[in-house]
Scaffold this motif. Structure first.
Motif, mmCIF file in Angstrom:
data_model
loop_
_atom_site.group_PDB
_atom_site.id
_atom_site.type_symbol
_atom_site.label_atom_id
_atom_site.label_comp_id
_atom_site.label_asym_id
_atom_site.label_seq_id
_atom_site.Cartn_x
_atom_site.Cartn_y
_atom_site.Cartn_z
ATOM 1 N N HIS A 342 0.863 -1.187 0.000
ATOM 2 C CA HIS A 342 0.000 0.000 0.000
ATOM 3 C C HIS A 342 0.897 1.234 0.000
ATOM 4 O O HIS A 342 1.588 1.509 0.990
ATOM 5 C CB HIS A 342 -0.909 -0.004 1.241
ATOM 6 C CG HIS A 342 -1.861 1.142 1.278
ATOM 7 N ND1 HIS A 342 -2.460 1.584 2.439
ATOM 8 C CD2 HIS A 342 -2.330 1.953 0.292
ATOM 9 C CE1 HIS A 342 -3.240 2.598 2.165
ATOM 10 N NE2 HIS A 342 -3.169 2.851 0.871
ATOM 11 N N ASN A 358 -1.644 5.761 -4.512
ATOM 12 C CA ASN A 358 -2.515 6.839 -4.032
ATOM 13 C C ASN A 358 -1.692 8.111 -3.869
ATOM 14 O O ASN A 358 -0.827 8.191 -2.982
ATOM 15 C CB ASN A 358 -3.155 6.453 -2.698
ATOM 16 C CG ASN A 358 -3.926 5.154 -2.798
ATOM 17 O OD1 ASN A 358 -5.026 5.120 -3.325
ATOM 18 N ND2 ASN A 358 -3.332 4.070 -2.300
ATOM 19 N N PRO A 382 -0.455 2.772 5.498
ATOM 20 C CA PRO A 382 0.443 2.595 4.342
ATOM 21 C C PRO A 382 1.616 1.679 4.679
ATOM 22 O O PRO A 382 2.008 1.543 5.846
ATOM 23 C CB PRO A 382 0.935 4.015 4.081
ATOM 24 C CG PRO A 382 0.967 4.634 5.450
ATOM 25 C CD PRO A 382 -0.176 4.016 6.231
#
Length: 562
Positions: A342, A358, A382
């Motif tokens: 992530h 992102n 994250p």
């Protein structure tokens, strides 16, 4: 023109210049006579070219001499883009003429027929300048006219992602010269692969410069009177306040230029003679470069990949503005980008959009800074965090603490070398024990221009000559002479001698000894010396290795690495 006259004017000129022989001329004249008897009319110059006896350039030179006008190669001496705004594409095609430069306030125009007095008079009236005709090879003139037409018409303004295209008013649409000049500047910048465009008002003129491969080049000078309307046009495109001239402004344009989607960041700055405009161009459709293509030495690339794949820690990329730090981080993120990871970034601005990552845009007006964005990111679970830049104590502290609590943190810092980043964190108020515990490594970098392979010039130099300029040059013990390269200049590199850029790197790994030096607040110089003892290749040494490999010149490395 009769065969005899053709021989007198063109044939004799080519004979005198040694371009053709008497036998070749006689054969061409016979061919011309036969074609006239069969109802076809072929010019002697074309026949000689078709037969392979001479070149288009030689024929054009001879015709130019006959006409009493100068010859100009548009390949060797391309037109100044700044003169293009004086003539619209329709008129250029109608008169088969193209403005190329100014000589003492006289407009030099390349023409297919420089003896056409009527056309010259019309061009004088249209442009408002005295005209000096020159003659160029027809194929070069036609190619230049085609490029001129495309540059004038090839820019299409695209709506921003969340905005609708804005309708221009009648007054704005009436600003023909400003619209055409703005389109021409942007098209030329994209074709030249410029990273920045500077539009600068002077006391009596307006200067336009492009930053290409990290170096500014003057592209055109225009009349000062065009500056206000050009600024207004760019402000309209960037959704800025055209009435505000006393305060700096920022805006953004999304354009479609020659099938490329280009993001343009626009900044205005009031100056003594009017508003200066700076435009940063980002080609959204460009392929993202990989780590292997950046120019890392193999050993340094292997070490850097090992560091970036560490589960947690703080990895910094440093260097001055324009040294390619963001490109290195994007290439790093692309390699780390996997389904099980992530990744969140906070950037200002988002230069490239990465699928599967992102990305957060900093917005100070809305209270979203690097520090506040980083705090929010930590609440979103994250694995990897990228911070566009560590600018202050708060951002640095959150980044360090994030690295210590199980996150991989990537960021940039402005320092001259790798060791300087370690002490800079201390200057920002980060305690030495936090720095030594969290920091994995520092990559310092520069960008050096690559020599053009088409025109680079080999130069044999002695060992002493090289050492006088670069005492640390990596000579082998037996080497007394070496072949280095210097820039030439050709059409492919726009006469600069360079084409593209390559990274120059210095990778500092935080070893136990360097951790101890950091804890005891030793200087950047002492940390650097210890790193060299442990095998670190300095920026200068990596640059000189690239000179030895023929990738760049000694002068270029001396320029980028002080």
């Amino acid at each position: 023109m009769s065969a005899r006259l053709a021989r007198n004017y063109l044939g004799e000129a080519l004979l005198s210049a040694g371009e053709i022989t008497e036998e070749q001329l006689q054969e061409a004249l016979r061919y011309q006579k036969e074609s006239e008897q069969n109802g076809r009319k072929n010019m002697l110059g074309k026949i000689l070219i078709d037969l392979g006896y001479t070149t288009e350039e030689a024929v054009t030179r001879a015709v130019a001499q006959k006409s009493g006008v100068p010859f100009r190669s548009l390949e060797e001496n391309p037109p100044d883009p700044g003169t293009g705004a004086l003539l619209d594409p329709q008129a250029a095609r109608r008169y088969q003429a193209l403005p190329v430069e100014f000589e003492n306030n006289v407009l030099v125009v390349a023409m297919a027929n420089p003896s056409d007095i009527v056309a010259i008079d019309d061009l004088r009236l249209i442009t408002g300048y005295d005209v000096k005709p020159v003659m160029a090879p027809d194929s070069e003139l036609q190619a230049a006219l085609e490029r001129f037409n495309q540059s004038s018409l090839g820019v299409k303004e695209e709506p921003a992602e969340d905005d609708e295209a804005e309708e221009l008013t009648a007054d704005e649409l009436a600003e023909g010269p400003a619209v055409q000049l703005a389109n021409q500047i942007l098209s030329q910048a994209v074709r030249s692969q410029a990273s920045d465009v500077h539009i600068e008002p002077q006391e009596t003129s307006m200067r336009v410069r492009f930053r290409i491969d990290g170096v500014l080049h003057e592209i055109m000078h225009q009349k000062r009177r065009l500056h206000p309307s050009l600024v207004s046009r760019i402000k309209v495109m960037a959704n800025m306040d055209i009435a505000e001239r006393r305060a700096p402004q920022d805006g953004r344009i999304t354009l479609k230029i020659e099938n490329k989607t280009v993001d343009v960041r626009v900044a205005t700055l009031p100056s003594a003679f009017g508003e200066k405009i700076t435009m940063r161009l980002l080609d959204r459709s460009a392929r993202l470069i990989t780590l292997e293509e950046l120019g890392f030495p193999p050993r340094e690339l292997e070490r850097y990949k090992k560091l970036m794949k560490t589960p947690y820690g703080f990895l910094l990329v440093t260097g001055p503005t324009g040294s390619g730090k963001s490109t290195t981080l994007y290439a790093t993120l692309s390699e780390l980008n996997q389904v099980e990871k992530h990744i969140i970034t906070v950037e200002d601005p988002i230069e490239y959009r990465l699928e599967g990552i992102n990305q957060v845009q900093v917005n100070p007006k809305a209270g979203l800074t690097f520090a506040t964005g980083l705090r929010s990111i930590l609440r979103n679970d994250p694995d990897i965090i990228m911070i566009g830049e560590v600018r202050d104590h708060e951002t640095a502290r959150i980044a360090v603490e994030s690295a210590l609590t199980g996150h991989m943190v990537l960021s940039t810092l402005h320092t001259n070398d790798a060791a300087g980043a370690v002490t800079r964190l201390g200057d920002m108020g980060i305690e030495p024990y936090l720095t030594s515990s969290s920091l994995l490594g520092v990559l310092a970098q520069r960008l050096a221009r690559v020599l053009c392979n088409n025109c680079k010039i080999p130069e044999q130099m002695t060992r002493q000559e090289v050492l006088n300029s670069a005492p640390e040059f990596p000579f082998e013990p037996h080497e007394e002479t070496i072949t280095l390269y210097r820039p030439g200049g050709c059409l492919q590199c726009n006469g600069t001698g360079y084409r593209g850029r390559v990274g120059v790197y210095e990778l500092l790994e935080i070893s136990e000894d360097i951790k101890n030096l950091t804890l005891n607040r030793h200087s950047a110089g002492e940390i650097k010396q210890k790193a060299i003892e442990e095998g670190m290749v300095t920026l200068q040494k990596d640059g000189l290795n690239k000179v030895k490999q023929g990738k760049t010149s000694l002068e270029e490395i001396m320029r980028v690495i002080a």
